[in-house]
Scaffold this motif. Structure first.
Motif, PDB file in Angstrom:
ATOM      1  N   GLY A  28       0.803  -1.214   0.000  1.00 54.40           N
ATOM      2  CA  GLY A  28       0.000   0.000   0.000  1.00 54.40           C
ATOM      3  C   GLY A  28       0.836   1.264   0.000  1.00 54.40           C
ATOM      4  N   VAL A  29       2.089   1.177   0.462  1.00 54.53           N
ATOM      5  CA  VAL A  29       2.974   2.335   0.429  1.00 54.53           C
ATOM      6  C   VAL A  29       3.222   2.769  -1.014  1.00 54.53           C
ATOM      7  CG1 VAL A  29       5.301   3.136   0.983  1.00 54.53           C
ATOM      8  CG2 VAL A  29       4.050   1.752   2.624  1.00 54.53           C
ATOM      9  N   THR A  30       3.357   1.812  -1.928  1.00 50.53           N
ATOM     10  CA  THR A  30       3.576   2.147  -3.335  1.00 50.53           C
ATOM     11  C   THR A  30       2.391   2.909  -3.898  1.00 50.53           C
ATOM     12  OG1 THR A  30       4.925   0.157  -3.590  1.00 50.53           O
ATOM     13  CG2 THR A  30       4.104   1.187  -5.599  1.00 50.53           C
ATOM     14  N   CYS A  31       1.196   2.462  -3.592  1.00 54.65           N
ATOM     15  CA  CYS A  31      -0.009   3.163  -4.051  1.00 54.65           C
ATOM     16  C   CYS A  31      -0.094   4.556  -3.458  1.00 54.65           C
ATOM     17  CB  CYS A  31      -1.248   2.349  -3.695  1.00 54.65           C
ATOM     18  SG  CYS A  31      -2.815   3.106  -4.137  1.00 54.65           S
ATOM     19  N   LEU A  32       0.235   4.688  -2.170  1.00 53.95           N
ATOM     20  CA  LEU A  32       0.196   5.993  -1.521  1.00 53.95           C
ATOM     21  C   LEU A  32       1.225   6.940  -2.122  1.00 53.95           C
ATOM     22  CD1 LEU A  32      -1.062   7.685   0.755  1.00 53.95           C
ATOM     23  CD2 LEU A  32       0.704   6.781   2.277  1.00 53.95           C
ATOM     24  N   ALA A  33       2.427   6.433  -2.393  1.00 55.18           N
ATOM     25  CA  ALA A  33       3.463   7.282  -2.986  1.00 55.18           C
ATOM     26  C   ALA A  33       3.074   7.725  -4.399  1.00 55.18           C
ATOM     27  CB  ALA A  33       4.791   6.532  -3.017  1.00 55.18           C
ATOM     28  N   ALA A  34       2.466   6.819  -5.175  1.00 52.43           N
ATOM     29  CA  ALA A  34       2.027   7.196  -6.522  1.00 52.43           C
ATOM     30  C   ALA A  34       0.935   8.257  -6.467  1.00 52.43           C
ATOM     31  CB  ALA A  34       1.546   5.954  -7.266  1.00 52.43           C
ATOM     32  N   LYS A  35      -0.011   8.111  -5.532  1.00 47.82           N
ATOM     33  CA  LYS A  35      -1.067   9.116  -5.382  1.00 47.82           C
ATOM     34  C   LYS A  35      -0.488  10.458  -4.938  1.00 47.82           C
ATOM     35  CE  LYS A  35      -3.773   8.599  -1.890  1.00 47.82           C
ATOM     36  NZ  LYS A  35      -4.814   8.070  -0.981  1.00 47.82           N
ATOM     37  N   TRP A  36       0.472  10.407  -4.031  1.00 43.45           N
ATOM     38  CA  TRP A  36       1.149  11.632  -3.589  1.00 43.45           C
ATOM     39  C   TRP A  36       1.866  12.306  -4.753  1.00 43.45           C
ATOM     40  CZ3 TRP A  36       6.697  11.431  -3.286  1.00 43.45           C
ATOM     41  CH2 TRP A  36       7.297  12.581  -2.777  1.00 43.45           C
ATOM     42  N   ASN A  78       9.733  -1.014  -7.682  1.00 39.49           N
ATOM     43  CA  ASN A  78      10.706  -2.063  -7.986  1.00 39.49           C
ATOM     44  C   ASN A  78      11.314  -2.704  -6.754  1.00 39.49           C
ATOM     45  OD1 ASN A  78      11.222  -1.914 -11.120  1.00 39.49           O
ATOM     46  ND2 ASN A  78      11.134   0.209 -10.413  1.00 39.49           N
ATOM     47  N   ASN A  79      10.910  -2.277  -5.570  1.00 44.20           N
ATOM     48  CA  ASN A  79      11.427  -2.861  -4.331  1.00 44.20           C
ATOM     49  C   ASN A  79      10.265  -3.141  -3.383  1.00 44.20           C
ATOM     50  OD1 ASN A  79      14.647  -2.519  -4.374  1.00 44.20           O
ATOM     51  ND2 ASN A  79      13.701  -0.720  -5.322  1.00 44.20           N
ATOM     52  N   PRO A  80       9.433  -4.120  -3.693  1.00 43.46           N
ATOM     53  CA  PRO A  80       8.301  -4.426  -2.817  1.00 43.46           C
ATOM     54  C   PRO A  80       8.775  -5.006  -1.495  1.00 43.46           C
ATOM     55  CG  PRO A  80       8.502  -6.096  -4.525  1.00 43.46           C
ATOM     56  CD  PRO A  80       9.504  -5.023  -4.855  1.00 43.46           C
ATOM     57  N   ALA A  81       8.108  -4.606  -0.434  1.00 44.01           N
ATOM     58  CA  ALA A  81       8.433  -5.090   0.908  1.00 44.01           C
ATOM     59  C   ALA A  81       7.346  -6.045   1.379  1.00 44.01           C
ATOM     60  CB  ALA A  81       8.572  -3.918   1.882  1.00 44.01           C
ATOM     61  N   GLY A  82       7.715  -6.937   2.279  1.00 42.74           N
ATOM     62  CA  GLY A  82       6.758  -7.895   2.826  1.00 42.74           C
ATOM     63  C   GLY A  82       7.474  -9.080   3.442  1.00 42.74           C
ATOM     64  N   ILE A  83       6.695 -10.035   3.914  1.00 43.16           N
ATOM     65  CA  ILE A  83       7.230 -11.260   4.499  1.00 43.16           C
ATOM     66  C   ILE A  83       7.487 -12.263   3.380  1.00 43.16           C
ATOM     67  CG2 ILE A  83       6.812 -13.167   6.091  1.00 43.16           C
ATOM     68  CD1 ILE A  83       7.251 -10.506   7.462  1.00 43.16           C
TER      69      ILE A  83
END
Length: 428
Positions: free
Chosen positions: A308-316, A389-394
Motif C-alpha cells: 500500500g505504500v507504493t499506491c500511496l506514494a504514486a497518489k502523492w 521495484n522494491n516491494p516489501a513484505g514477508i
C-alpha cells in the motif's frame, strides 16, 4: 561533545538491555510457569526435560499402554497415532524454533523492544497494548480446543474404558493418567500457538510502523528521509522473514502431511468412523489450521500494508504534479479548467461512509500537496519508481507471502480440513 555522545550510547544500551523488572517481567514469569524459559542453565535443563516428557514420553506411553484393545466399539482409539504424531511433531518444531529464537537473540531483541526507543509515541503505545493482549489472544484460541479435549478425556476415563494398575486405587490411577494426558495435550498446543502469537505480535509492530510511515506523505518531507525510513522498515521485514522462514515452511509441510494422512486413513473402505473415534482427529486438525491461519494472516497483512505504500506514494506524486501546474490564463479560454481547490475538495457523500474506516495506507482520498510541492518532479518520480521495484513484505526463501499465494494455501488447507470434518464429525 564526546562525553555527551558516550552518555547517550550508554543510555540507549541500558534501554535495550534485559531486566527482570521491565515490561517483559510478567511475560517471562509466564514462560517460566510454562517451563519454556531458558535464560539460565537450571531453567534450560528443566525446559528440555519437561519438553521431552510432555511431547514424547507421555504421548508414547498413552498410545502403547492405553490403546485399550479390549475396549468396546465406542472406546477404541484407532486414530490415536495420527493425533499424537501430529501434535508432537508440530510441538517439537515450535519448541526448537522458540528455543533458538530466545537463545540467539534474547527476548527483548527478538520482540524488537530494543528498537522501540527509535519509534514514535503512537507506535510504542500501540505495540505495548498489543503485547499485553497477546496472552489473551492465546487463551481465546486454546481454551475452546482444550475444553473439548478435556470433555472427551474425562468421558473416556469415567465411562470405564480402562483401569490402570500402576496405583492401588483404580480411580486414582485413571485420574492421574487423565491429568497427564490433558497436560501433555495442553503443553504441545500452547507451545505451537505461542510461536504463532509471537509472530503475530511482531507483525503488528511492523504494521504500526507502516501506518506511522504513511504520515510522511502528509507533511513537508524530503526524499532522503522517506527513503531512509523505508529502507529501515524493509530491513526489519527481512530480519523477520529470515527468522521465521524455517518455522513457517515446516509448519505448512507438517500440517499438510497431517491432513493428508488423516484423510487417507479415514477414507479407507473398511474405516470405522464415529465421533467417539475420530473426534480427536478433527479437533487436532482444526487446532493446527487455526495456528497456520494466524501465521498466514499476519504475513499477508504486512505484505498488503507494505504494498500500500507504493499506491500511496504514486497518489502523492500525482497530486503534487497536478498542484505544481499553474492554471491557464482566464483570457485564453472561455472556461478555465478546475484545478487547485476543486481537485482536492473533500467529498462527504454517503457512498464514502459505507467504505468503513481507513488508515493512512488504505485511504482513497486525494492528498493536498500544496504544502510540499517544492520537491522536483524527478525526485518524486525516482521515489515512486523505487517503491515499485522494491516491494516489501514477508518472504519465505524468496517467495512473497501476498494475498494471492495465501489464498491458494488457505483454499487447499480448508478443503482438506472440511473434507476431514465431513468424514469424521459429519460437518461438510
Amino acid at each position: 561533545m564526546d562525553a555527551e555522545r558516550v552518555s547517550l550510547v550508554r543510555k540507549d544500551f541500558c534501554r535495550s538491555k534485559s531486566s527482570v523488572h521491565d515490561e517483559l517481567h510478567s511475560f517471562r514469569s509466564w514462560l517460566r510457569w510454562m517451563c519454556v524459559d531458558q535464560s539460565t542453565w537450571p531453567t534450560f535443563c528443566l525446559s528440555w526435560l519437561v519438553f521431552i516428557i510432555f511431547t514424547f514420553l507421555i504421548p508414547g506411553l498413552s498410545h502403547f499402554f492405553l490403546a485399550c484393545s479390549n475396549c468396546d466399539n465406542r472406546h477404541a482409539r484407532p486414530y490415536d497415532s495420527h493425533v499424537q504424531l501430529s501434535l508432537s511433531s508440530i510441538a517439537a518444531l515450535s519448541f526448537v524454533c522458540l528455543s533458538q529464537f530466545v537463545r540467539t537473540y534474547g527476548l527483548r531483541r527478538f520482540l524488537f523492544f530494543d528498537k522501540l526507543c527509535d519509534e514514535s509515541e503512537t507506535v510504542r503505545r500501540g505495540y505495548t497494548q498489543q503485547f499485553h493482549s497477546s496472552l489473551t489472544i492465546l487463551f481465546i484460541f486454546v481454551a475452546p480446543c482444550f475444553t473439548a479435549e478435556a470433555a472427551y478425556k474425562i468421558w473416556w476415563y469415567t465411562s470405564g474404558a480402562t483401569a490402570i494398575p500402576f496405583l492401588i486405587n483404580a480411580m486414582v490411577s485413571d485420574a492421574v493418567a487423565c491429568t497427564l494426558e490433558l497436560a501433555s495435550w495442553l503443553y504441545r498446543t500452547v507451545v505451537f500457538f505461542l510461536v504463532c502469537i509471537l509472530f503475530h505480535l511482531i507483525c503488528h509492530l511492523q504494521i504500526l510502523r507502516l501506518q506511522d510511515f504513511a504520515q510522511v506523505f502528509h507533511v513537508d518531507s524530503d526524499v532522503e528521509s522517506v527513503l531512509n525510513e523505508h529502507l529501515r522498515i524493509r530491513r526489519h521485514l527481512r530480519i523477520i522473514s529470515h527468522r521465521y522462514r524455517i518455522f513457517i515452511l515446516w509448519a505448512l509441510i507438517l500440517i499438510t502431511i497431517s491432513q493428508f494422512t488423516s484423510l487417507l486413513d479415514t477414507t479407507r473402505p473398511k474405516a470405522d468412523l464415529s465421533i467417539f473415534k475420530t473426534g480427536e482427529v478433527a479437533l487436532v486438525s482444526v487446532s493446527l489450521l487455526a495456528g497456520l491461519m494466524i501465521l498466514l494472516r499476519s504475513a499477508t497483512r504486512i505484505t498488503h500494508k507494505a504494498q500500500g505504500v507504493t499506491c500511496l506514494a504514486a497518489k502523492w506524486h500525482v497530486c503534487a504534479t497536478i498542484e505544481s501546474f499553474d492554471p491557464p490564463d482566464a483570457a485564453d479560454t472561455e472556461t478555465p479548467p478546475a484545478v487547485g481547490n476543486q481537485v482536492f475538495r473533500p467529498d462527504a457523500s454517503s457512498s464514502d461512509n459505507e467504505a468503513g474506516s481507513e488508515d493512512g495506507l488504505d485511504s482513497i482520498k486525494l492528498i493536498p500537496a500544496y504544502a510540499y510541492s517544492t520537491l522536483s518532479f524527478q525526485k518524486r518520480q525516482a521515489l515512486v519508481t523505487y517503491f515499485e521495484n522494491n516491494p516489501a513484505g514477508i518472504t519465505v526463501f524468496g517467495f512473497m507471502l501476498d494475498r494471492s499465494s495465501v489464498h491458494t494455501i488457505v483454499m487447499i488447507e480448508m478443503s482438506l480440513v472440511l473434507w476431514l470434518l465431513g468424514k469424521t464429525v459429519g460437518i461438510s
